[in-house]
Design a protein around this motif. Structure first.
Motif, short mmCIF file in Angstrom:
data_model
loop_
_atom_site.label_atom_id
_atom_site.label_comp_id
_atom_site.label_asym_id
_atom_site.label_seq_id
_atom_site.Cartn_x
_atom_site.Cartn_y
_atom_site.Cartn_z
N THR A 1 -91.41 -62.07 -35.88
CA THR A 1 -90.46 -63.20 -35.40
C THR A 1 -90.36 -63.17 -33.89
OG1 THR A 1 -88.45 -64.60 -35.93
CG2 THR A 1 -88.11 -62.21 -35.58
N ALA A 2 -90.51 -64.46 -33.44
CA ALA A 2 -90.16 -64.42 -32.15
C ALA A 2 -88.64 -65.26 -31.92
CB ALA A 2 -91.15 -65.62 -31.37
N ILE A 3 -87.57 -64.52 -31.55
CA ILE A 3 -86.39 -64.65 -31.76
C ILE A 3 -86.00 -65.82 -30.46
CG2 ILE A 3 -84.04 -63.76 -31.61
CD1 ILE A 3 -85.17 -61.17 -32.39
N GLY A 4 -85.30 -67.05 -30.89
CA GLY A 4 -84.91 -67.87 -29.83
C GLY A 4 -83.62 -67.42 -29.40
N ALA A 5 -83.61 -68.39 -28.17
CA ALA A 5 -82.43 -68.27 -27.68
C ALA A 5 -81.04 -68.91 -28.48
CB ALA A 5 -82.32 -69.09 -26.26
N THR A 6 -80.04 -67.95 -28.53
CA THR A 6 -78.92 -68.67 -29.41
C THR A 6 -77.91 -69.39 -28.33
OG1 THR A 6 -77.90 -66.46 -28.85
CG2 THR A 6 -78.64 -66.83 -30.98
N ALA A 7 -78.70 -70.63 -27.98
CA ALA A 7 -78.15 -71.39 -27.12
C ALA A 7 -78.73 -72.83 -27.31
CB ALA A 7 -78.42 -71.27 -25.63
N PRO A 8 -77.98 -74.05 -26.74
CA PRO A 8 -78.90 -75.37 -26.79
C PRO A 8 -80.13 -75.23 -26.38
CG PRO A 8 -76.51 -75.53 -26.28
CD PRO A 8 -76.70 -74.03 -26.15
N PRO A 9 -80.99 -76.35 -26.62
CA PRO A 9 -82.41 -76.48 -26.07
C PRO A 9 -82.20 -76.58 -24.76
CG PRO A 9 -81.86 -78.27 -27.69
CD PRO A 9 -80.96 -77.26 -27.81
N THR A 10 -83.08 -76.07 -23.80
CA THR A 10 -82.92 -76.19 -22.34
C THR A 10 -84.12 -76.35 -21.60
OG1 THR A 10 -82.65 -73.86 -21.81
CG2 THR A 10 -80.61 -75.09 -22.15
N TYR A 11 -84.40 -76.61 -20.51
CA TYR A 11 -85.74 -76.51 -19.74
C TYR A 11 -86.02 -75.06 -19.51
CZ TYR A 11 -89.09 -76.63 -15.79
OH TYR A 11 -90.27 -76.49 -15.13
N GLU A 12 -85.05 -74.27 -19.40
CA GLU A 12 -85.08 -72.84 -19.22
C GLU A 12 -85.91 -72.10 -20.67
OE1 GLU A 12 -83.12 -74.43 -16.26
OE2 GLU A 12 -82.53 -74.18 -18.17
N ASN A 13 -85.38 -72.36 -21.69
CA ASN A 13 -85.85 -71.87 -22.99
C ASN A 13 -86.78 -72.62 -23.36
OD1 ASN A 13 -84.69 -73.85 -24.76
ND2 ASN A 13 -82.74 -72.40 -24.70
N ALA A 14 -87.25 -73.85 -23.00
CA ALA A 14 -88.32 -74.59 -23.26
C ALA A 14 -88.19 -75.18 -24.84
CB ALA A 14 -89.56 -73.95 -23.33
N GLY A 15 -87.00 -75.26 -25.31
CA GLY A 15 -86.71 -75.69 -26.67
C GLY A 15 -87.06 -74.49 -27.84
N HIS A 16 -87.08 -73.18 -27.25
CA HIS A 16 -87.19 -72.12 -27.98
C HIS A 16 -85.84 -71.37 -28.39
CE1 HIS A 16 -88.96 -67.98 -29.21
NE2 HIS A 16 -88.62 -68.36 -30.32
N ASN A 17 -85.16 -72.11 -29.38
CA ASN A 17 -83.85 -71.66 -29.45
C ASN A 17 -83.54 -71.58 -31.06
OD1 ASN A 17 -83.46 -74.44 -30.48
ND2 ASN A 17 -81.46 -74.60 -29.66
N ASN A 18 -84.56 -71.37 -31.74
CA ASN A 18 -84.59 -71.11 -33.18
C ASN A 18 -85.69 -70.11 -33.35
OD1 ASN A 18 -86.90 -72.78 -32.73
ND2 ASN A 18 -87.01 -73.39 -34.95
N ASN A 19 -85.84 -69.16 -34.48
CA ASN A 19 -86.84 -68.31 -34.86
C ASN A 19 -87.99 -68.84 -35.13
OD1 ASN A 19 -84.86 -66.44 -34.13
ND2 ASN A 19 -84.11 -66.07 -35.96
N LEU A 20 -89.03 -68.26 -34.76
CA LEU A 20 -90.27 -68.67 -34.88
C LEU A 20 -91.15 -67.36 -35.82
CD1 LEU A 20 -91.50 -70.51 -31.74
CD2 LEU A 20 -90.50 -71.28 -33.86
N THR A 21 -91.20 -67.56 -36.91
CA THR A 21 -91.56 -66.23 -37.80
C THR A 21 -92.97 -66.54 -38.42
OG1 THR A 21 -89.22 -65.96 -38.45
CG2 THR A 21 -90.88 -64.83 -39.65
N PHE A 22 -93.94 -65.16 -38.37
CA PHE A 22 -95.14 -65.37 -39.12
C PHE A 22 -95.25 -64.06 -39.86
CE2 PHE A 22 -95.73 -63.71 -34.74
CZ PHE A 22 -96.65 -62.67 -34.84
N ILE A 23 -96.16 -64.24 -40.93
CA ILE A 23 -96.49 -63.01 -41.91
C ILE A 23 -97.86 -62.75 -41.97
CG2 ILE A 23 -96.37 -62.46 -44.07
CD1 ILE A 23 -94.23 -64.90 -44.56
#
Length: 317
Positions: free
Chosen positions: A46-68
């Motif tokens: 999993t690519a762990i997202g920021a535990t923050a609102p979506p922002t320019y700094e996190n590019a919207g990666h504030n949830n977990n993107l998981t792969f198997i």
């Protein structure tokens, strides 16, 4: 039972971070991903997202993107908040395996689950979502897309809001390589079409927004908190997962996500219930005591809004 990877132990140790995520710099400056993917248990990353609102700094990666990595292809859970995030995740997958991505599963109809769909469909990958999540995205795609463009700016380039290529209604079993997954909608919870991916053989639950960790959940107008608690207690918790990748926050165990999700909802409902019993108004409900959860990320952004939503829900229960 799979061996415990040291990274998972570290995640559990990080259950109470010293700093709010908003104060922590991007963890992977070389990529639009907030963090580089880590292997939680063998072959589940999993690519762990920021535990923050979506922002320019996190590019919207504030949830977990998981792969198997199944041995016969890769299954991705969450398309990403834009095409650039989707491509960045794909680039990381290619560094780990030469197996092709064969399926993407959207955990709900929100932007960070679906706005990256077009990147994957352009690669010829099928995208699966719950029928309610697909309807939600179809109805609000334009609004969600415009919101993403405002914060993501140039990172929105290449994104075309498209829904899933197919849907399921209750449960779908997928066998690929050494894994058999149960893709489920266990009942009403955070948002329409919430989807959980359960891997029984590994004791692994990829929970989507059923579960939050390290941050408080947002409560929307269409969130039924009493339903969420019931779904958790009657359908989610009985699965007795050993490992949990929440929709937001570090991978951990059931005790942690229960405290940070259902514990919070019960606490807030209790405080709002007391306020209602005392004849309190909506104006004052925003300020019920939630200090027990003030150390969680997104507290400042969400606590008062959540209290107002729960008041509106409970007023007519």
């Amino acid at each position: 039972m799979p061996r415990i990877i040291p990274a998972l132990v570290a995640f559990v140790a990080l259950a109470m971070p010293a700093l709010a995520d908003e104060d922590i710099k991007d963890q992977y400056p070389a990529s639009v991903l907030y963090e580089k993917p880590v292997e939680v248990i063998p072959d589940v990353w999993t690519a762990i997202g920021a535990t923050a609102p979506p922002t320019y700094e996190n590019a919207g990666h504030n949830n977990n993107l998981t792969f198997i990595v199944t041995g016969d292809g890769v299954i991705v859970i969450n398309a990403g908040a834009n095409a650039k995030l989707a491509k960045a995740l794909h680039d990381e997958i290619r560094l780990i395996t030469d197996q092709p991505v064969k399926l993407v599963i959207n955990e709900n109809g929100q932007g960070h689950a679906m706005l990256g769909n077009n990147y994957w469909t352009e690669q010829g990958v099928e995208v699966l979502a719950h029928v309610d999540a697909a309807h939600e995205f179809e109805e609000y795609a334009g609004q969600i897309f415009e919101g993403m463009k405002r914060y993501a700016q140039e990172n929105a380039e290449g994104t075309d809001p498209v829904g899933p290529t197919r849907t399921f209604e209750d449960r779908e079993v997928i066998t690929m390589g050494r894994f058999t997954l149960e893709v489920m909608n266990l009942g009403p919870a955070h948002s329409p079409g919430d989807t959980q991916v359960w891997i029984p053989s590994e004791g692994m639950m990829i929970a989507g927004d059923m579960a939050f960790h390290n941050r408080i959940p947002p409560i929307f107008e269409d969130t039924c908190t009493s339903c969420w608690i019931e779904t958790w207690e009657t359908a989610f918790a009985p699965l007795n997962a050993t490992y949990v990748i929440p929709g937001h926050g570090y991978p951990t165990n059931m005790a942690q996500v229960e405290d940070h999700t259902i514990g919070y909802l019960k606490h807030l409902r209790g405080k709002v219930g007391e306020h209602l019993e005392n004849g309190g108004s909506l104006d004052d409900a925003y300020y019920v005591d939630q200090s027990a959860y003030a150390h969680h990320d997104t507290f400042e952004e969400l606590a008062t809004k959540n209290a107002g939503q729960v008041y509106s829900e409970m007023e007519f229960e």
